[in-house]
Enzyme design. Structure first.
Site, PDB file in Angstrom:
ATOM      1  N   GLY A   1       2.470   6.061  -2.900  1.00  0.00           N
ATOM      2  CA  GLY A   1       3.548   6.877  -3.432  1.00  0.00           C
ATOM      3  C   GLY A   1       3.400   7.158  -4.917  1.00  0.00           C
ATOM      4  O   GLY A   1       3.676   8.270  -5.387  1.00  0.00           O
TER       5      GLY A   1
ATOM      6  N   ALA B   1       0.825  -1.216   0.000  1.00  0.00           N
ATOM      7  CA  ALA B   1       0.000   0.000   0.000  1.00  0.00           C
ATOM      8  C   ALA B   1       0.854   1.258   0.000  1.00  0.00           C
ATOM      9  O   ALA B   1       0.455   2.284  -0.569  1.00  0.00           O
ATOM     10  CB  ALA B   1      -0.933  -0.005   1.204  1.00  0.00           C
ATOM     11  N   ASP B   2       2.021   1.214   0.632  1.00  0.00           N
ATOM     12  CA  ASP B   2       2.901   2.383   0.632  1.00  0.00           C
ATOM     13  C   ASP B   2       3.357   2.718  -0.778  1.00  0.00           C
ATOM     14  O   ASP B   2       3.410   3.889  -1.173  1.00  0.00           O
ATOM     15  CB  ASP B   2       4.129   2.113   1.507  1.00  0.00           C
ATOM     16  CG  ASP B   2       3.842   2.306   2.984  1.00  0.00           C
ATOM     17  OD1 ASP B   2       2.959   3.096   3.315  1.00  0.00           O
ATOM     18  OD2 ASP B   2       4.513   1.654   3.799  1.00  0.00           O
ATOM     19  N   HIS B   3       3.719   1.700  -1.537  1.00  0.00           N
ATOM     20  CA  HIS B   3       4.155   1.934  -2.911  1.00  0.00           C
ATOM     21  C   HIS B   3       3.014   2.487  -3.759  1.00  0.00           C
ATOM     22  O   HIS B   3       3.203   3.403  -4.575  1.00  0.00           O
ATOM     23  CB  HIS B   3       4.680   0.643  -3.532  1.00  0.00           C
ATOM     24  CG  HIS B   3       5.937   0.144  -2.895  1.00  0.00           C
ATOM     25  ND1 HIS B   3       5.948  -0.580  -1.728  1.00  0.00           N
ATOM     26  CD2 HIS B   3       7.244   0.262  -3.266  1.00  0.00           C
ATOM     27  CE1 HIS B   3       7.190  -0.886  -1.410  1.00  0.00           C
ATOM     28  NE2 HIS B   3       7.996  -0.399  -2.323  1.00  0.00           N
TER      29      HIS B   3
END
Length: 395
Positions: free
Chosen positions: A176, A171-173
């Site tokens: 981003g 989810a962070d990627h």
């Protein structure tokens, strides 16, 4: 981390003269700003004076990967003098990026309402877990939290089994990538109109947008879609299979043409010509039998050999690679996907622009590496002023 030597293109990078003041931390925010830094944006990473909570090899590599090509300064935002310096820096920048909960920047007086008074055309990216509004706006979390809230954790499991999760902060990627796109769009909008804006990006919403048809299915039918494991309602077979060498090969067959290719790859066995396998609906209805036949064939071959013969016959198949495989992958090496570093390497951007390629000229900054340069060049501070700020614990 050191960066490899690259052949410099004489043309200016695509984001030349764009400056971003980067308050982000962990992964989602630093990944967004790194993507822009790779293409020439001047990203000034702001860090606190306190040392990091962890300083092991993994933490250092993690930080180095997502903060390359950035300048690094330290700034104590708990001191009024630190906030004052931040405000002066904002006046020199095109955009500000942060991924705290909404109350943090407001507590420092650095929320969008205040920043646009400093620079009316400023662009501010806020990428909190839940977004800037709503009853859960102040919730905190990291990638696994976001994945749980978004539904990804529940959907990445097998029928009748507990939620499995993805295993890393996917989810962070995703957040981003959304954030970098939003920043580029806002910069283009300002170029055309002269107006800045506030980008409110919810990391949970970014992850939830990747669920596919699950939410739509529930909205249309009221039926809760169960986790599917490796299966697909639109392909048969659609799974990973253990091979002779103990490795795994993924196979997906969606169309009748691909099914014919699979039959050729398997040596045109008589069982595959049965009428119950002639259509996708028939193969789905008999998925256990189909999967069993493919699994038996896989057991007689190495994963690489199985992939090769399937690909030769137009079937989507791939060896399930691990980190070591990726590090040795000839395709990735041929495309310069890895950037050698001291005792390690990191990934290059997968975006290859012919006229203005990415550049890898600056390793990730240790805290305060560029204090002298940034405070002199951008704010005009002299040596004595900078020394005084250091003595006071402001920078």
């Amino acid at each position: 981390m050191g960066c490899r030597e690259v052949k410099i293109n004489n043309k200016k990078p695509v984001l030349h003269n764009i400056r971003i003041l980067d308050f982000t931390w962990v992964l989602a925010g630093p990944y967004a700003t790194r993507l822009l830094a790779d293409f020439g944006a001047e990203v000034v990473k702001v860090q606190p004076l306190r040392p990091p909570e962890a300083d092991d090899a993994f933490t250092r590599a993690y930080y180095n990967t997502f903060n390359r090509n950035k300048l690094g300064i330290t700034l104590n935002l708990d001191r009024p003098e630190g906030v004052a310096l931040a405000r002066r820096l904002v006046a020199t920048c095109d955009a500000v990026a942060e991924n705290f909960t909404p109350r943090v920047m407001a507590n420092w007086g650095l929320d969008y309402a205040n920043l646009k008074n400093i620079r009316p055309d400023i662009i501010m990216l806020s990428m909190s877990v839940m977004g800037q509004t709503g009853p859960w706006r102040d919730f905190t979390g990291f990638g696994p939290t976001v994945q749980a809230f978004s539904g990804l954790t529940a959907m990445t499991s097998f029928p009748g089994q507990p939620p499995t999760g993805i295993g890393f902060s996917y989810a962070d990627h995703a957040a981003g990538l959304y954030a970098s796109l939003a920043l580029l769009g806002a910069l283009e909008y300002r170029r055309r109109t002269g107006e800045g804006q506030h980008i409110d990006l919810s990391q949970v919403e970014a992850a939830a947008s990747l669920l596919g048809g699950g939410v739509l299915d529930y909205a249309m039918s009221g039926r809760e879609p169960p986790p599917a494991g490796n299966a697909s309602p639109r392909a048969a077979p659609h799974d990973v299979y253990r091979c002779r060498d103990g490795r795994w090969c993924a196979v997906a067959v969606f169309t009748d043409t691909e099914w014919k290719g699979l039959k050729r790859a398997l040596g045109s066995p008589a069982w595959a010509d049965a009428s119950r396998f002639a259509t996708l609906s028939g193969r789905l209805a008999n998925i256990e039998e189909v999967g069993g036949k493919v699994a038996a064939w896989m057991k007689g071959r190495t994963a690489a050999a199985a992939m090769s013969v399937l690909q030769e016959n137009g079937v989507a198949a791939g060896v399930v690679q691990d980190a070591g495989d990726l590090a040795r992958d000839p395709q990735l090496k041929a495309r310069d996907f890895f950037i050698p570093a001291k005792n390690a390497f990191t990934d290059a951007t997968p975006i290859k622009m012919s006229a203005a390629p990415a550049r890898y000229q600056r390793p990730a900054p240790p805290p305060g590496r560029d204090n002298d340069d940034v405070y002199r060049r951008l704010l005009g501070l002299g040596r004595e002023e900078i020394a005084g700020l250091r003595e006071k614990g402001v920078i």
